[in-house]
Design a protein around this motif. Structure first.
Motif, PDB file in Angstrom:
ATOM      1  N   UNK A   2       0.871  -1.179   0.000  1.00 38.84           N
ATOM      2  CA  UNK A   2       0.000   0.000   0.000  1.00 38.84           C
ATOM      3  C   UNK A   2       0.906   1.226   0.000  1.00 38.84           C
ATOM      4  N   UNK A   3       0.632   2.159  -0.911  1.00 39.30           N
ATOM      5  CA  UNK A   3       1.477   3.355  -0.990  1.00 39.30           C
ATOM      6  C   UNK A   3       0.798   4.533  -0.304  1.00 39.30           C
ATOM      7  N   UNK A   4       1.496   5.095   0.659  1.00 41.26           N
ATOM      8  CA  UNK A   4       0.995   6.271   1.380  1.00 41.26           C
ATOM      9  C   UNK A   4       1.982   7.412   1.148  1.00 41.26           C
ATOM     10  N   UNK A   5       1.486   8.541   0.681  1.00 42.70           N
ATOM     11  CA  UNK A   5       2.355   9.694   0.452  1.00 42.70           C
ATOM     12  C   UNK A   5       1.867  10.877   1.279  1.00 42.70           C
ATOM     13  N   UNK A   6       2.816  11.514   1.944  1.00 44.63           N
ATOM     14  CA  UNK A   6       2.501  12.676   2.776  1.00 44.63           C
ATOM     15  C   UNK A   6       3.056  13.895   2.046  1.00 44.63           C
ATOM     16  N   UNK A   7       2.182  14.757   1.598  1.00 42.95           N
ATOM     17  CA  UNK A   7       2.621  15.930   0.843  1.00 42.95           C
ATOM     18  C   UNK A   7       2.374  17.157   1.721  1.00 42.95           C
ATOM     19  N   UNK A   8       3.442  17.903   2.008  1.00 41.75           N
ATOM     20  CA  UNK A   8       3.325  18.918   3.056  1.00 41.75           C
ATOM     21  C   UNK A   8       4.204  20.128   2.769  1.00 41.75           C
ATOM     22  N   UNK A   9       3.885  21.189   3.483  1.00 40.16           N
ATOM     23  CA  UNK A   9       4.707  22.405   3.474  1.00 40.16           C
ATOM     24  C   UNK A   9       5.036  22.746   4.911  1.00 40.16           C
ATOM     25  N   UNK A  10       6.275  23.141   5.147  1.00 37.29           N
ATOM     26  CA  UNK A  10       6.686  23.553   6.493  1.00 37.29           C
ATOM     27  C   UNK A  10       7.785  24.576   6.334  1.00 37.29           C
ATOM     28  N   UNK A  11       7.658  25.699   6.972  1.00 39.65           N
ATOM     29  CA  UNK A  11       8.628  26.751   6.688  1.00 39.65           C
ATOM     30  C   UNK A  11       9.134  27.480   7.923  1.00 39.65           C
ATOM     31  N   UNK A  12       8.206  27.908   8.790  1.00 39.03           N
ATOM     32  CA  UNK A  12       8.555  28.873   9.836  1.00 39.03           C
ATOM     33  C   UNK A  12       9.469  28.270  10.895  1.00 39.03           C
ATOM     34  N   UNK A  13       9.035  27.158  11.508  1.00 35.49           N
ATOM     35  CA  UNK A  13       9.825  26.522  12.568  1.00 35.49           C
ATOM     36  C   UNK A  13      10.119  25.049  12.280  1.00 35.49           C
ATOM     37  N   UNK A  57      -1.820  12.134   2.197  1.00 28.81           N
ATOM     38  CA  UNK A  57      -2.110  12.887   3.427  1.00 28.81           C
ATOM     39  C   UNK A  57      -1.530  14.292   3.264  1.00 28.81           C
ATOM     40  N   UNK A  58      -2.387  15.290   3.400  1.00 32.19           N
ATOM     41  CA  UNK A  58      -2.000  16.687   3.178  1.00 32.19           C
ATOM     42  C   UNK A  58      -1.581  17.358   4.491  1.00 32.19           C
ATOM     43  N   UNK A  59      -0.500  18.121   4.461  1.00 33.21           N
ATOM     44  CA  UNK A  59      -0.054  18.840   5.656  1.00 33.21           C
ATOM     45  C   UNK A  59       0.331  20.267   5.343  1.00 33.21           C
ATOM     46  N   UNK A  60      -0.225  21.184   6.123  1.00 36.57           N
ATOM     47  CA  UNK A  60       0.148  22.608   5.976  1.00 36.57           C
ATOM     48  C   UNK A  60       0.077  23.269   7.339  1.00 36.57           C
ATOM     49  N   UNK A  69       0.293  29.719   1.598  1.00 37.79           N
ATOM     50  CA  UNK A  69       0.195  30.054   0.163  1.00 37.79           C
ATOM     51  C   UNK A  69       0.905  29.013  -0.710  1.00 37.79           C
ATOM     52  N   UNK A  70       2.061  28.544  -0.267  1.00 37.07           N
ATOM     53  CA  UNK A  70       2.809  27.542  -1.060  1.00 37.07           C
ATOM     54  C   UNK A  70       2.038  26.230  -1.151  1.00 37.07           C
ATOM     55  N   UNK A  71       1.311  25.902  -0.103  1.00 30.14           N
ATOM     56  CA  UNK A  71       0.508  24.679  -0.155  1.00 30.14           C
ATOM     57  C   UNK A  71      -0.626  24.859  -1.164  1.00 30.14           C
ATOM     58  N   UNK A  72      -1.231  26.034  -1.158  1.00 29.41           N
ATOM     59  CA  UNK A  72      -2.332  26.306  -2.103  1.00 29.41           C
ATOM     60  C   UNK A  72      -1.813  26.292  -3.539  1.00 29.41           C
ATOM     61  N   UNK A  73      -0.583  26.763  -3.708  1.00 30.22           N
ATOM     62  CA  UNK A  73       0.030  26.737  -5.041  1.00 30.22           C
ATOM     63  C   UNK A  73       0.079  25.290  -5.561  1.00 30.22           C
ATOM     64  N   UNK A  74       0.464  24.375  -4.680  1.00 33.43           N
ATOM     65  CA  UNK A  74       0.465  22.947  -5.054  1.00 33.43           C
ATOM     66  C   UNK A  74      -0.944  22.488  -5.416  1.00 33.43           C
ATOM     67  N   UNK A  75      -1.912  22.837  -4.585  1.00 27.50           N
ATOM     68  CA  UNK A  75      -3.287  22.365  -4.823  1.00 27.50           C
ATOM     69  C   UNK A  75      -3.807  22.882  -6.165  1.00 27.50           C
ATOM     70  N   UNK A  76      -3.438  24.094  -6.513  1.00 26.57           N
ATOM     71  CA  UNK A  76      -3.944  24.662  -7.774  1.00 26.57           C
ATOM     72  C   UNK A  76      -3.369  23.941  -8.989  1.00 26.57           C
ATOM     73  N   UNK A  77      -2.255  23.230  -8.795  1.00 23.86           N
ATOM     74  CA  UNK A  77      -1.715  22.428  -9.901  1.00 23.86           C
ATOM     75  C   UNK A  77      -2.619  21.233 -10.218  1.00 23.86           C
ATOM     76  N   UNK A  78      -3.534  20.934  -9.300  1.00 22.53           N
ATOM     77  CA  UNK A  78      -4.452  19.808  -9.524  1.00 22.53           C
ATOM     78  C   UNK A  78      -5.585  20.202 -10.470  1.00 22.53           C
ATOM     79  N   UNK A  79      -5.811  21.510 -10.625  1.00 21.60           N
ATOM     80  CA  UNK A  79      -6.876  21.989 -11.520  1.00 21.60           C
ATOM     81  C   UNK A  79      -6.388  21.819 -12.949  1.00 21.60           C
TER      82      UNK A  79
END
Ligand SMILES: Cc1cc2nc3c(=O)[nH]c(=O)nc-3n(C[C@H](O)[C@H](O)[C@H](O)COP(=O)(O)O)c2cc1C
Length: 220
Positions: A2-13, A57-60, A69-79
């Motif tokens: 089973x393939x599980x992928x965690x796609x996330x953005x983390x920047x500040x800390x 699994x989405x993480x922001x 904003x960077x996470x939303x940029x990724x999501x907009x690539x799905x359109x």
């Protein structure tokens, strides 16, 4: 596997990254599970992995009450291809976020993620752990101390480094949630392969290239 992928953005800390790692550890503890973490900045190198995943699994972090904003940029690539061709139909989905405030408006982030997943016809998995820290007997050490259910909510003090915040209770909650999502994905993926439906896009030809955007598709 089973393939599980965690796609996330983390920047500040690096707080969201700590949660992504914990969710990954939990998912890996389910037999026959292959886990990969993908930063949204690197997503263009990993589209095939996402298309092949049974669960995403989405993480922001929560930034100004919203996904970053960077996470939303990724999501907009799905359109485009992913949305129009239903490429992620019936994949298992879940999400996590962290903010400095107890609320911090995290709910809005998870609601946004539910909508993103729904627009792709994914199947959302909520938290299975009863909310903690809700009475005089409760404490910050409780699992699911933010007592959210729609997805994983964590809290990180803004003046602490990522190895301290989010605290161990949130990290443990994240591990358990990763295990849960991977377990649901494993059960579902087996049934889906055994009992395919005629509208399922499971076996469609996929491309590892960056999927066409809506603008690409509309301009022919
Ligand atoms: C631009 C920005 C906006 C933020 N907005 C919020 C907010 O709306 N609510 C909140 O409680 N914390 C807010 N925070 C704090 C972050 O959510 C918190 O520090 C989080 O742990 C950061 O995750 P990261 O280290 O993975 O980027 C904000 C931080 C930044 C940098």
């Amino acid at each position: 596997m089973t393939k599980v992928t965690i796609v996330y953005y983390s920047n500040f800390k690096g707080a969201t990254e700590q949660l992504a790692l914990a969710i990954g550890r939990g998912a890996e503890s389910v037999p026959d599970t292959d886990v990969q973490l993908v930063k949204v900045e690197d997503v263009d190198d990993h589209w095939q992995r996402l298309h092949d995943s049974d669960a995403i699994i989405f993480g922001s972090p929560t930034y100004i009450g919203s996904v970053a904003a960077k996470f939303k940029e990724f999501v907009e690539k799905l359109a485009g291809d992913v949305w129009l061709r239903r490429m992620w139909l019936n994949k298992i989905a879940s999400g996590f976020t962290v903010s400095a405030g107890r609320s911090g408006d995290k709910l809005n982030v998870l609601q946004q993620m539910v909508i993103f997943a729904s627009q792709m016809s994914m199947i959302w998995v909520p938290i299975r752990i009863t909310g903690g820290n809700y009475s005089t007997q409760g404490s910050e050490e409780d699992l699911n101390r933010m007592a959210g259910y729609i997805g994983l909510m964590a809290q990180a003090n803004i003046d602490e480094p990522a190895d301290k915040a989010p605290p161990p209770s949130d990290i443990k909650t994240a591990e358990m949630h990763g295990h849960h999502v991977a377990n649901v994905a494993r059960q579902y993926a087996h049934g889906r392969r055994e009992l395919p439906s005629d509208y399922d896009t499971l076996n469609d030809e996929k491309t590892g290239e960056t999927p066409a955007t809506l603008a690409d598709l509309m301009s022919g």
